[in-house]
Scaffold this active site. Sequence first.
Site: not given
Ligand code: F6P
Length: 337
Positions: A90, A114, A157-158, A173, A231
Amino acid sequence: PGMNAAIRAITRRALQHGIEVKGILGGYSGLIADNMIDLTARRVSNISYMGGTIIYSDRCPEFKTEAGMREAIANCKRFGIDGIVTIGGDGTFRGATDMTEHGVPCVGLPGTIDNDITSTDFSIGFDTAVNTTIEMVDRLRDTCESHARCNVVEVMGRDAGDIALQTAIAVGASAVAIKEIPFDEAGMIEELKNSREKGKRNFIIIVSEGLPGYGEKLTGLIPEKTGIETRFARPAHVVRGGSPTLRDRMLGSEMGAAAVEALLEGKSNIVLCEQKGEITTMDIGKALILDRMYKDKLKDGDLQKFDAETVAWMREFCAEKFAAFKKMYDLSIEISK
Ligand code: F6P
């Protein structure tokens, strides 16, 4: 992964039309700093199999300032840049809208592992990231089976649970916890206990990074409540790299070529999408608001720009998208028992 296939397709398709192509290094920051390379047919050969992007990527706060935008536009004029294909999420699309408004037509490609861009069913990079995550979890499973353990795995995946959910289904899973849908923690504990009593040795629990700290919490809770040794693992950025899958190479190639055609047809401020298996386009302004609607992040006045029919269409689009996601989540539960 898949961005290089897109760069190759954009370059080759444009060259076929007699258009010169430049790669703007680092994205918008390269535009401001005038950091560009010529992309020739040879330069983009043998890149589709590579992860990452040969023209690099970074975040560019300066681009959001008036001065940054002025510099970027001036550089476009200086170098005779008639149109830009941007790849990202975005933030990238907002930049593309600003550039288009300042007279440089832009077309966006959805690129993020993501899969959190509402206007498209799939974004470039997602398929590779899920496949890599699956491979990692399959490996963890081997040790879980040998040692009769549980492994909690936090995946990237944020805020979006797509990687988590599809990984969970693919690896079989025992449970998946994501931000979008409430998680039945007590139900999971019961299931683990029952399955252990019936002789099951290994357990995999997938947690999305959209629930920060929850994976670690479960890693403590599971042995406490079930007696199963547990773990914790976090593949993290590992899944952002690597050679792209067929699907990401195809998506990058198809969208890249389509973006060039769109610019040539005089279209701009649009984002390429894959919907129900078809490559199509959507106005970026609409795609950004649709995204906020889906994520419940609408701001006051967001919908005022659209007529009632478009707003109704957006609501239906979001409802259908969430229904499909929920169906997948329900499947993950049904087949985990
Ligand atoms: O948006 C892609 C992503 O890899 C997300 O899955 C993750 O939360 C974020 O970017 C990590 O960002 P950075 O590489 O800035 O730590």
